[in-house]
Design an enzyme around this catalytic site. Structure first.
Site, mmCIF file in Angstrom:
data_model
loop_
_atom_site.group_PDB
_atom_site.id
_atom_site.type_symbol
_atom_site.label_atom_id
_atom_site.label_comp_id
_atom_site.label_asym_id
_atom_site.label_seq_id
_atom_site.Cartn_x
_atom_site.Cartn_y
_atom_site.Cartn_z
ATOM 1 N N GLU A 136 0.609 -1.332 -0.033
ATOM 2 C CA GLU A 136 -0.024 -0.072 -0.038
ATOM 3 C C GLU A 136 0.682 1.416 0.111
ATOM 4 O O GLU A 136 0.541 2.000 0.932
ATOM 5 C CB GLU A 136 -1.022 0.064 1.254
ATOM 6 C CG GLU A 136 -1.933 -1.300 1.193
ATOM 7 C CD GLU A 136 -2.746 -0.862 2.157
ATOM 8 O OE1 GLU A 136 -3.013 -0.253 3.084
ATOM 9 O OE2 GLU A 136 -4.055 -1.876 2.036
ATOM 10 N N GLU B 195 -5.359 -8.652 0.837
ATOM 11 C CA GLU B 195 -6.072 -8.544 2.073
ATOM 12 C C GLU B 195 -7.339 -8.125 1.819
ATOM 13 O O GLU B 195 -7.798 -7.512 0.654
ATOM 14 C CB GLU B 195 -5.501 -7.184 2.703
ATOM 15 C CG GLU B 195 -4.151 -7.207 3.312
ATOM 16 C CD GLU B 195 -3.731 -6.153 3.933
ATOM 17 O OE1 GLU B 195 -4.571 -5.386 4.202
ATOM 18 O OE2 GLU B 195 -2.412 -5.755 3.968
HETATM 19 C C1 FCB Z 1 -4.605 -2.257 5.639
HETATM 20 C C2 FCB Z 1 -2.935 -2.649 5.921
HETATM 21 C C3 FCB Z 1 -3.126 -3.636 7.033
HETATM 22 C C4 FCB Z 1 -4.389 -3.681 8.006
HETATM 23 C C5 FCB Z 1 -5.611 -3.397 7.364
HETATM 24 C C6 FCB Z 1 -6.803 -3.235 8.281
HETATM 25 O O1 FCB Z 1 -4.466 -0.858 5.019
HETATM 26 O O2 FCB Z 1 -2.251 -2.982 4.982
HETATM 27 O O3 FCB Z 1 -1.756 -3.698 7.553
HETATM 28 O O4 FCB Z 1 -3.820 -2.652 9.079
HETATM 29 O O5 FCB Z 1 -5.495 -2.227 6.105
#
Ligand code: FCB
Length: 440
Positions: A166, A345
């Protein structure tokens, strides 16, 4: 009831990040990172929480692999802490730190769990920050050296390498709003940092490929689709504008070889310094791209909507809208020449509590995951090449500025005793993986 069957080699996994789970912040020669410095400063993290101990994963990693086996994970996405292996960011190697990751990877492989390694999940060595951090171009070269060290040691077993997690959060939240380490509020710096992260990514990919040509190199982007509040031309235009301004700063240089025109307009005099050849370096071919998806933004001609009538919201205050994931995957797949996608994620924070029976009943998380799995499968049937899915997170952990107040885990963590309890959602996920299908 419909069964949504996934391809037989689909990579079902879960994710964590070093600073959020490891703890042992000053043990065995680990150097200080910007998140240590930031969280130790009062007022930066809710409740004064820090990652000093976090989930104590540095000591409990074997138990945590046992947990992964109980859930039946086929893959585990984690990050390495740069300052654990290179305490001052460059130069002297801390062998104890390197050995930790070596053992972790060995044991994952022995358990038949594919390791997906992220080199940078936000925890820059403080010593590099003291020299200007990501605002200083030389940090990108230090990153390439760190990459070489890790790939040489682990590249025989780790087949999936991610340069950055990110980059937009690093630039915008670390340098524009200042809510993340290093806590800076400076627009010029934010865009220069963004560019240096991309340069470091390019150098990192070159390094990975030079050291181990047969492994996969990629990057992880978080994307929030911008969707119109209605079909009106004004709302649609507002959503398009928002997407172009907020979400394309990294997508365009990585997959089109240039910065988006909207950014030139927005940034004005704060345009970063770009060297000749940088854009070609940045736009190298990748073996995969990781996408993190949590929620969407809804736009009307008047601006961003705060609440959508009838929608469910999570503990983070994020709207739940699984169909937006499918729409976004289809959109980026048609607008860019993308390599295969891994959802690196997706998950949700709810206010989980241990029930009277000692279990954690989290039906809303099961619904959330089920709907997002199904929308992903539908996007695959629409022609999007998705190869795997990493649920955030394997366990509750240190949620950055929110400290331990937000629980994203498939596993509940009692931070006093460090006891782990697999939530109902973790048990449900185990069934999904075993059957390789989701039913609605
Ligand atoms: C993302 C992050 C991860 C976690 C999630 C909820 O932005 O990469 O580390 O904090 O959000």
């Amino acid at each position: 009831m419909t069964d949504h069957k996934f391809p037989h080699n689909f990579l079902w996994g879960a994710a964590t990040a070093a600073y959020q789970v490891e703890g042992a912040w000053n043990e065995d020669g680990r150097g200080e990172s910007i998140w240590d410095r930031f969280s130790h400063m009062p007022g930066n993290v809710s409740n004064g929480d820090t990652g000093d101990i976090a989930c104590d994963h540095y000591h409990r990693w074997e138990d945590d692999i046992a947990l992964m086996r109980r859930i039946g994970l086929k893959a585990y996405r984690f990050s390495t802490s740069w300052s654990r292996v290179l305490p001052t960011g460059r130069g002297g190697v801390n062998l104890k730190g390197l050995d930790f990751y070596d053992r972790l990877v060995d044991r994952l492989c022995a358990a038949n769990i594919e390791p997906l390694l992220t080199l940078y999940h936000w925890d820059l060595p403080q010593a590099l920050q003291d020299e200007g951090g990501w605002d200083n171009r030389s940090t990108a070269y230090a990153f390439a050296d760190y990459t070489a060290l890790m790939v040489k040691r682990l590249g025989d077993r780790v087949k999936y390498w991610t340069t950055f997690n990110e980059p937009s959060v690093i630039s915008y939240i670390g340098f524009l709003t200042g809510e993340h380490a290093p806590g800076v509020k400076n627009q010029r710096m934010a865009y220069q940092v963004a560019h240096h992260l991309l340069v470091a990514h390019g150098l990192g990919v070159q390094t990975i490929q030079a050291v181990k040509p047969d492994v996969n190199a990629g990057i992880v982007l978080n994307l929030w689709p911008a969707e119109p509040a209605s079909d009106s031309a004004e709302d649609v235009a507002a959503a398009d504008r928002y997407w172009n301004e907020q979400e394309t700063l990294f997508l365009d240089p990585l997959f089109k070889g240039h910065y988006p025109p909207s950014v030139y307009n927005m940034v004005g005099k704060d345009m970063p310094k770009i060297h000749d050849g940088d854009l070609a370096l940045i736009a190298q071919k990748l073996d995969y791209v990781g996408i993190n998806f949590y929620s969407r933004n809804v736009l009307s001609a008047k601006g961003k909507l705060e609440k959508i009538e009838g929608s469910e919201y999570t503990e983070m205050g994020w709207e739940v809208c699984a169909p937006a994931l499918r729409r976004m995957l289809v959109k980026i797949n048609s607008e860019y020449e993308l390599p295969p996608i891994i959802l690196t994620e997706n998950g949700v924070a709810f206010n989980d509590e241990v029930g009277a029976d000692g279990n954690i009943h989290d039906p809303r998380r099961i619904d959330y995951l089920k709907n997002h799995f199904i929308q992903t499968r539908l996007a695959m049937l629409d022609g999007v090449d998705v190869r795997g899915y990493m649920v955030w997170s394997l366990m509750d952990n240190f949620e950055w500025g929110h400290g331990f107040s937000k629980r994203f885990g498939l596993t509940y963590v009692d931070y006093i005793t460090q006891k782990r309890i697999i939530k109902d959602s973790g048990k449900w996920y185990a069934e999904v993986i075993r059957r390789n299908e989701v039913s609605d």
